[in-house]
Design a protein around this motif. Structure first.
Motif, PDB file in Angstrom:
ATOM      1  N   GLU A 113      51.255  57.587  52.542  1.00  0.00           N
ATOM      2  CA  GLU A 113      50.325  56.940  53.446  1.00  0.00           C
ATOM      3  C   GLU A 113      49.406  58.041  53.989  1.00  0.00           C
ATOM      4  N   VAL A 114      50.214  59.299  54.750  1.00  0.00           N
ATOM      5  CA  VAL A 114      49.473  60.258  55.433  1.00  0.00           C
ATOM      6  C   VAL A 114      48.598  61.154  54.599  1.00  0.00           C
ATOM      7  N   PHE A 115      49.361  61.798  53.282  1.00  0.00           N
ATOM      8  CA  PHE A 115      48.810  62.498  52.683  1.00  0.00           C
ATOM      9  C   PHE A 115      47.850  62.248  51.336  1.00  0.00           C
ATOM     10  N   GLY A 116      48.017  60.874  51.190  1.00  0.00           N
ATOM     11  CA  GLY A 116      47.282  60.250  50.027  1.00  0.00           C
ATOM     12  C   GLY A 116      48.149  60.860  48.727  1.00  0.00           C
ATOM     13  N   GLU A 117      49.169  60.798  48.750  1.00  0.00           N
ATOM     14  CA  GLU A 117      50.134  61.002  47.599  1.00  0.00           C
ATOM     15  C   GLU A 117      50.734  59.697  46.783  1.00  0.00           C
ATOM     16  N   ASN A 118      51.027  59.933  45.800  1.00  0.00           N
ATOM     17  CA  ASN A 118      51.411  58.804  45.004  1.00  0.00           C
ATOM     18  C   ASN A 118      53.080  58.635  44.624  1.00  0.00           C
ATOM     19  N   TYR A 119      54.028  59.359  45.308  1.00  0.00           N
ATOM     20  CA  TYR A 119      55.390  59.165  45.165  1.00  0.00           C
ATOM     21  C   TYR A 119      55.960  57.971  44.748  1.00  0.00           C
ATOM     22  N   SER A 136      61.356  69.780  58.362  1.00  0.00           N
ATOM     23  CA  SER A 136      60.828  70.350  57.221  1.00  0.00           C
ATOM     24  C   SER A 136      61.370  70.090  56.158  1.00  0.00           C
ATOM     25  N   PHE A 137      60.986  69.707  54.904  1.00  0.00           N
ATOM     26  CA  PHE A 137      61.653  69.311  53.720  1.00  0.00           C
ATOM     27  C   PHE A 137      60.661  69.342  52.565  1.00  0.00           C
ATOM     28  N   SER A 138      61.051  69.211  51.417  1.00  0.00           N
ATOM     29  CA  SER A 138      60.577  69.192  49.955  1.00  0.00           C
ATOM     30  C   SER A 138      60.918  67.818  49.472  1.00  0.00           C
ATOM     31  N   ILE A 139      59.742  67.444  48.700  1.00  0.00           N
ATOM     32  CA  ILE A 139      59.936  66.057  47.975  1.00  0.00           C
ATOM     33  C   ILE A 139      59.936  66.630  46.491  1.00  0.00           C
ATOM     34  N   ILE A 140      61.095  66.315  45.615  1.00  0.00           N
ATOM     35  CA  ILE A 140      61.208  66.954  44.419  1.00  0.00           C
ATOM     36  C   ILE A 140      61.071  65.810  43.348  1.00  0.00           C
ATOM     37  N   GLY A 141      60.228  65.692  42.338  1.00  0.00           N
ATOM     38  CA  GLY A 141      60.118  64.801  41.352  1.00  0.00           C
ATOM     39  C   GLY A 141      59.191  65.485  40.279  1.00  0.00           C
ATOM     40  N   ALA A 142      58.273  64.526  39.688  1.00  0.00           N
ATOM     41  CA  ALA A 142      57.367  65.005  38.743  1.00  0.00           C
ATOM     42  C   ALA A 142      56.488  66.046  39.298  1.00  0.00           C
ATOM     43  N   LYS A 143      56.026  66.130  40.419  1.00  0.00           N
ATOM     44  CA  LYS A 143      55.597  67.120  41.296  1.00  0.00           C
ATOM     45  C   LYS A 143      56.528  67.361  42.363  1.00  0.00           C
ATOM     46  N   SER A 144      56.382  68.589  42.810  1.00  0.00           N
ATOM     47  CA  SER A 144      57.327  69.146  43.943  1.00  0.00           C
ATOM     48  C   SER A 144      56.475  69.879  45.082  1.00  0.00           C
ATOM     49  N   ARG A 145      56.523  69.312  46.171  1.00  0.00           N
ATOM     50  CA  ARG A 145      55.799  69.914  47.431  1.00  0.00           C
ATOM     51  C   ARG A 145      56.746  70.098  48.674  1.00  0.00           C
ATOM     52  N   LYS A 146      56.301  71.154  49.619  1.00  0.00           N
ATOM     53  CA  LYS A 146      56.988  71.198  50.810  1.00  0.00           C
ATOM     54  C   LYS A 146      56.064  70.603  52.027  1.00  0.00           C
ATOM     55  N   TYR A 147      56.806  69.931  52.802  1.00  0.00           N
ATOM     56  CA  TYR A 147      56.251  69.408  53.764  1.00  0.00           C
ATOM     57  C   TYR A 147      56.657  69.776  55.183  1.00  0.00           C
ATOM     58  N   LEU A 148      56.087  69.930  56.225  1.00  0.00           N
ATOM     59  CA  LEU A 148      56.646  70.136  57.748  1.00  0.00           C
ATOM     60  C   LEU A 148      55.786  69.089  58.499  1.00  0.00           C
ATOM     61  N   LEU A 149      56.393  68.183  59.225  1.00  0.00           N
ATOM     62  CA  LEU A 149      56.278  67.205  60.097  1.00  0.00           C
ATOM     63  C   LEU A 149      56.494  67.454  61.615  1.00  0.00           C
ATOM     64  N   GLU A 150      55.537  67.356  62.483  1.00  0.00           N
ATOM     65  CA  GLU A 150      55.997  67.645  63.909  1.00  0.00           C
ATOM     66  C   GLU A 150      55.413  66.484  64.758  1.00  0.00           C
ATOM     67  N   CYS A 151      56.370  66.100  65.704  1.00  0.00           N
ATOM     68  CA  CYS A 151      55.899  65.116  66.497  1.00  0.00           C
ATOM     69  C   CYS A 151      55.957  65.688  67.829  1.00  0.00           C
ATOM     70  N   GLN A 152      54.615  65.594  68.662  1.00  0.00           N
ATOM     71  CA  GLN A 152      54.625  66.384  69.871  1.00  0.00           C
ATOM     72  C   GLN A 152      54.509  65.339  71.007  1.00  0.00           C
ATOM     73  N   THR A 153      55.299  65.167  71.912  1.00  0.00           N
ATOM     74  CA  THR A 153      54.996  64.230  73.089  1.00  0.00           C
ATOM     75  C   THR A 153      54.549  64.720  74.253  1.00  0.00           C
ATOM     76  N   ASN A 154      54.473  65.971  74.274  1.00  0.00           N
ATOM     77  CA  ASN A 154      53.879  66.683  75.879  1.00  0.00           C
ATOM     78  C   ASN A 154      52.183  66.998  75.472  1.00  0.00           C
ATOM     79  N   PRO A 155      51.540  66.754  76.507  1.00  0.00           N
ATOM     80  CA  PRO A 155      50.094  66.764  76.336  1.00  0.00           C
ATOM     81  C   PRO A 155      49.594  67.906  76.622  1.00  0.00           C
ATOM     82  N   ASP A 156      49.978  69.089  75.753  1.00  0.00           N
ATOM     83  CA  ASP A 156      49.450  70.344  75.666  1.00  0.00           C
ATOM     84  C   ASP A 156      49.153  70.670  74.392  1.00  0.00           C
TER      85      ASP A 156
END
Length: 110
Positions: free
Chosen positions: A38-44, A74-94
């Motif tokens: 959904e976020v990156f428009g991938e088709n896994y 930080s993770f990789s999704i391994i399949g027909a194509k493989s990519r690395k991803y970094l997701l961050e969740c920030q709750t502080n207003p800075d």
């Protein structure tokens, strides 16, 4: 006896939201693929393997010291194509997220 305070790393302490985000990504990793689609428009398909990377990184400071940073996930999704991803969740207003993502990304790329 008073405890010695830990060295400030410039990162705010964890909040309940941080804990929930980490629990969701680690304990419900099957939900990561639909989120990435959904976020990156991938088709896994959901049959790919999610492999988590270490989330601790050590940054070299100009004075020669090292500071420890911990990514949310930080993770990789391994399949027909493989990519690395970094997701961050920030709750502080800075504005520190952009700097942290740059720091983490350079460490991951190394």
């Amino acid at each position: 006896m008073a405890e010695k305070p830990e060295k400030d790393t410039g990162v705010q302490g964890a909040t309940p939201y941080d804990d929930v985000f980490r629990t969701l990504t680690n304990d419900c990793s099957s939900l990561l693929i639909p989120v990435i689609n959904e976020v990156f428009g991938e088709n896994y398909t959901g049959n790919e393997q999610v492999i988590f990377s270490p989330n601790e990184h050590y940054l070299n400071q100009q004075d020669g010291a090292e500071s420890k940073r911990i990514t949310d996930t930080s993770f990789s999704i391994i399949g027909a194509k493989s990519r690395k991803y970094l997701l961050e969740c920030q709750t502080n207003p800075d504005s520190s997220m952009l700097v942290r993502i740059f720091e983490y990304s350079t460490q991951i790329a190394r």
